[in-house]
Motif scaffolding. Structure first.
Motif, PDB file in Angstrom:
ATOM      1  N   LEU A 164      -0.313 -36.162 -26.049  1.00  0.00           N
ATOM      2  CA  LEU A 164      -0.846 -37.521 -26.243  1.00  0.00           C
ATOM      3  C   LEU A 164      -1.889 -37.514 -25.316  1.00  0.00           C
ATOM      4  O   LEU A 164      -3.224 -37.818 -25.427  1.00  0.00           O
ATOM      5  N   THR A 165      -1.580 -37.525 -23.865  1.00  0.00           N
ATOM      6  CA  THR A 165      -2.370 -37.658 -22.641  1.00  0.00           C
ATOM      7  C   THR A 165      -3.599 -36.787 -22.636  1.00  0.00           C
ATOM      8  O   THR A 165      -4.674 -36.861 -22.680  1.00  0.00           O
TER       9      THR A 165
ATOM     10  N   ALA B  34     -12.578 -45.417 -20.649  1.00  0.00           N
ATOM     11  CA  ALA B  34     -11.667 -45.409 -19.437  1.00  0.00           C
ATOM     12  C   ALA B  34     -10.253 -45.419 -20.145  1.00  0.00           C
ATOM     13  O   ALA B  34      -9.214 -44.811 -19.552  1.00  0.00           O
ATOM     14  N   PHE B  35     -10.099 -46.056 -21.461  1.00  0.00           N
ATOM     15  CA  PHE B  35      -8.735 -46.191 -21.794  1.00  0.00           C
ATOM     16  C   PHE B  35      -7.992 -44.732 -22.217  1.00  0.00           C
ATOM     17  O   PHE B  35      -6.911 -44.406 -21.992  1.00  0.00           O
ATOM     18  N   MET B  41      -5.540 -39.079 -16.320  1.00  0.00           N
ATOM     19  CA  MET B  41      -5.953 -39.312 -14.981  1.00  0.00           C
ATOM     20  C   MET B  41      -5.130 -39.802 -14.083  1.00  0.00           C
ATOM     21  O   MET B  41      -5.093 -39.259 -12.790  1.00  0.00           O
ATOM     22  N   ALA B  42      -4.313 -41.046 -14.590  1.00  0.00           N
ATOM     23  CA  ALA B  42      -3.478 -41.546 -13.569  1.00  0.00           C
ATOM     24  C   ALA B  42      -2.300 -40.456 -12.895  1.00  0.00           C
ATOM     25  O   ALA B  42      -1.931 -40.515 -12.045  1.00  0.00           O
ATOM     26  N   PHE B  47       0.056 -36.981  -9.300  1.00  0.00           N
ATOM     27  CA  PHE B  47       0.790 -35.847  -9.100  1.00  0.00           C
ATOM     28  C   PHE B  47       0.155 -34.706  -8.634  1.00  0.00           C
ATOM     29  O   PHE B  47       0.647 -33.511  -8.460  1.00  0.00           O
ATOM     30  N   VAL B  48      -1.401 -34.712  -8.790  1.00  0.00           N
ATOM     31  CA  VAL B  48      -1.956 -33.441  -8.144  1.00  0.00           C
ATOM     32  C   VAL B  48      -3.011 -33.907  -7.252  1.00  0.00           C
ATOM     33  O   VAL B  48      -2.970 -33.151  -6.032  1.00  0.00           O
ATOM     34  N   ILE B  49      -3.942 -34.819  -7.497  1.00  0.00           N
ATOM     35  CA  ILE B  49      -4.980 -35.266  -6.485  1.00  0.00           C
ATOM     36  C   ILE B  49      -4.398 -35.731  -5.054  1.00  0.00           C
ATOM     37  O   ILE B  49      -4.615 -35.261  -3.932  1.00  0.00           O
ATOM     38  N   VAL B  50      -3.520 -36.712  -5.264  1.00  0.00           N
ATOM     39  CA  VAL B  50      -2.829 -37.501  -4.060  1.00  0.00           C
ATOM     40  C   VAL B  50      -2.144 -36.453  -3.430  1.00  0.00           C
ATOM     41  O   VAL B  50      -2.338 -36.266  -1.971  1.00  0.00           O
TER      42      VAL B  50
END
Lengths: 351, 326
Positions: A164-165, B34-35, B41-42, B47-50
């Protein structure tokens, strides 16, 4: 034509070239080296602990035969042996009891007549038998049923979220022009370089800070935003003509409908490849679940197997059987979906 | 199966249609973009960038505490601890001898494994590309181990190498003495290379096979007409045309080999002693498992390994692009 010449003849009447010999040898060695160990695992998984401890091992799993014999104090289950009698004949006899190297044996059909037999003059009577308890016991009495469930849960949920994502992101990145698209792509490419093994310590602290330590979600979430998945789906969606989307917009379709009703069905082949890969990846994951899960009841099959194999008193019969169980989904993929995977690897270098 | 999937999907689509249309009206096209990007991206960011940013913070801080606020800034001390050596070739002279043992083990592993792996994959690909019957079957045979989990690979071979295992049976049958394979340093190292080749060669063979099949057949036919020997055809046609693919495979194999952990950890646990302890295991144990837990040192070590991987990956991406242009 002699038999040898007949068997070694080649189509078109050509002789054997050295490359034919190498080819044949390589394929034969490959077959033995690849399926031999797997077959050995399968055969071993049906052996009793006593048989697993035997050296040299037997190829097939055997079980000792025994029979109900009444030696005077009620019927008892006694092990059967093939006994070499002093007169040179052999007979099948049950062992009543044993003192030192001498055993008191009886014939099952005439249990009152006891014969003393040197234990070197007898062989246990065995037949091919599969110790299926190796499979049922750990699933019931040990936690393996739970491990199996955890693995299925993690694999299925992670794959659904991944599909999905990743497809949503790939859709946005392939079908819209917007400011920052290049930057997003850059970030995704950049993270291709950072495997999980480089991020272990801070990832652990993040997962712990959001309260996902020792949860199945803690295993699932860090693995689902695969850059490879976004990448592959985007490549595929780029080949879907934009005219289709424009036509749908003319018909007053919303953007969500375009994604869900047009682009997703058209991207089905790519989604299938990603789904298969995701299932194999998540089912086989080891290092991350090993770190995030410390409570036994949350272990996946892989972690459970490793933990049982690392114990001092290793129950090899259970470990071998559960290893076979853990291969089953992979075998299903192998037999039915192998075509997709090989095509996926050849096309994208995905693993 | 399609219909089974389509029914709930259709239902979902209906449920989402109205709120999505509303959202599109409120937020516009940008809002929809954005949706679509947001969930991925969240997760990606969290879990990757931070963690990537935090990695640096960990590497520059000391102590055994896991949470950053409880850690103190120590500058480059962790890197100094890792990199200070009397003689870098001799781990015993290093401040963190275990790290350098792991580094040199990994170097030896990578050196041997990549050569053997690419060699085996190459021969397999060439043979699968030759005139053989049932090509699909053989391709599947060589691909089979690729799907197995590292734990399964480790356990299958552990069972074979154990004292009373299949290998020792073969030894006895051949009239030799049984060997305790996994407690012997040299054998344990060689087998750690062996099982990882066993597990991964099929994957690379497949990439190379795809490359081989892209070479036009008529080149070989022309060579055959000119009575070119197979060896010469391989050197003059196959190798030059396969070279771009081969380079990509070599770099990919290098990237994977540097991170070796799973199947070897299951097989040997890094032993005997530390003879099969590789970098990822050092990071894992320094960060999580050992009693001398030190997240800062583990983060510093993983950044050093990450640096090597970044260089290799940039090389790989560049090579892939170059290959696709060829």
């Amino acid at each position: 034509m002699s038999a040898v010449a007949f068997l070694t003849r080649r189509r078109g009447g050509r002789g054997w070239h050295w490359t034919d010999v190498v080819t044949f040898g390589w394929l034969a060695a490959g077959l033995v080296l690849i399926f031999g160990p797997a077959l050995w695992l399968l055969l071993s998984s049906f052996k009793t602990p006593a048989q697993l401890a035997e050296f040299p091992p037997s190829i097939l799993p055997y079980a000792s035969r025994s029979a109900m014999v009444d030696t005077g104090d009620g019927p008892r289950l006694l092990p059967l042996y093939t006994v070499e009698l002093p007169d040179g004949t052999t007979a099948v006899m049950a062992e009543k009891n044993r003192i030192g190297i001498m055993a008191n044996m009886v014939r099952p059909e005439a249990p009152d007549e006891v014969v003393k037999v040197n234990i070197n003059a007898r062989q246990p009577l065995r037949e091919v038998a599969f110790a299926t308890g190796n499979y049922t016991t750990p699933l019931q009495a040990f936690d393996f049923g739970r491990y199996l469930w955890n693995s299925v849960f993690v694999t299925v949920i992670a794959t659904l979220i991944t599909l999905l994502t990743n497809s949503m992101a790939a859709f946005a990145l392939s079908k819209y022009e917007f400011k920052g698209r290049g930057a997003v792509m850059m970030v995704i490419v950049a993270t291709l370089m950072i495997p999980l093994s480089v991020n272990l310590v801070p990832l652990y602290s993040v997962v712990s800070a959001v309260g996902l330590l020792n949860t199945r979600w803690g295993v699932i979430l860090p693995t689902v935003a695969t850059p490879t998945g976004v990448f592959m789906l985007r490549q595929y969606m780029l080949t879907i003509p934009d005219e289709l989307l424009e036509a749908a917009r003319m018909d007053n379709a919303s953007e969500w409908q375009i994604y869900w009703r047009i682009v997703l069905p058209l991207a089905a082949p790519a989604l299938a490849v990603l789904a298969i890969f995701s299932v194999v990846w998540r089912w086989n994951d080891f290092l991350w679940p090993l770190i995030v899960l410390s409570r036994k009841e949350l272990f996946t099959l892989q972690i459970g197997l490793n933990s049982y194999a690392g114990e001092l008193n290793v129950h090899w019969q259970f470990i071998l059987a559960m290893t076979v169980v853990s291969i089953i989904p992979v075998l299903i993929v192998f037999f039915f979906l192998q075509r997709f995977i090989t095509a996926g690897i050849a096309g994208t270098g995905l693993k | 199966m399609g219909a089974v999937l389509a029914a709930p999907a259709g239902l979902l689509a209906h449920l989402f249609d109205a709120p999505m249309r509303l959202w599109q009206r409120i937020a516009g096209r940008g809002g929809m973009i954005a949706f679509f990007l947001a969930p991925n991206m969240a997760i990606f960011g969290l879990f990757v960038i931070v963690p990537l940013g935090l990695n640096v913070a960990y590497a520059l801080s000391g102590g055994t505490a896991l949470f950053l606020p409880q850690r103190s800034y120590v500058g480059a001390a962790n890197f100094e601890r890792l990199l200070t050596c009397g003689d870098h070739m001799d781990p015993a002279t290093c401040r963190d001898d275990l790290f350098w043992i792991a580094v040199w083990n990994t170097v030896r592993f990578v050196g041997l494994q990549v050569v053997v792996l690419v060699g085996v994959a190459m021969v397999t690909a060439l043979i699968l590309n030759g005139k053989i019957r049932a090509r699909g079957f053989w391709r599947a045979v060589f691909f089979f181990p690729v799907l197995l989990s590292p734990v399964v690979v480790g356990l299958i071979w552990k069972w074979i190498f154990q004292r009373q295992g299949l290998l020792n049976w073969v030894m006895v049958e051949l009239g030799m003495d049984p060997v305790n394979w996994l407690t012997d340093r040299t054998w344990a190292f060689l087998f750690s290379v062996g099982i990882s080749v066993w597990a991964h060669a099929g994957f690379y063979a497949l990439i190379l096979l795809a490359g081989l099949q892209a070479i036009p057949r008529d080149i070989y036919e022309a060579a055959e007409m000119d009575r070119t020997s197979p060896g010469r055809a391989f050197r003059r046609i196959t190798l030059p045309l396969l070279w771009p693919n081969l380079l990509v495979v070599i770099v990919l194999a290098l990237i994977r080999a540097v991170q070796v952990f799973d199947e070897v950890y299951v097989l040997t646990g890094g032993g005997p002693g530390t003879s099969t302890m590789y970098l990822t295991q050092y990071i894992y144990e320094t960060g999580f498992a050992s009693s001398l837990r030190n997240p800062g040192v583990a983060a510093a070590a993983s950044l050093l390994m990450g640096g090597v991987l970044v260089v290799l990956t940039i090389a790989q991406l560049g090579l892939t692009r170059w290959r696709d242009r060829q």
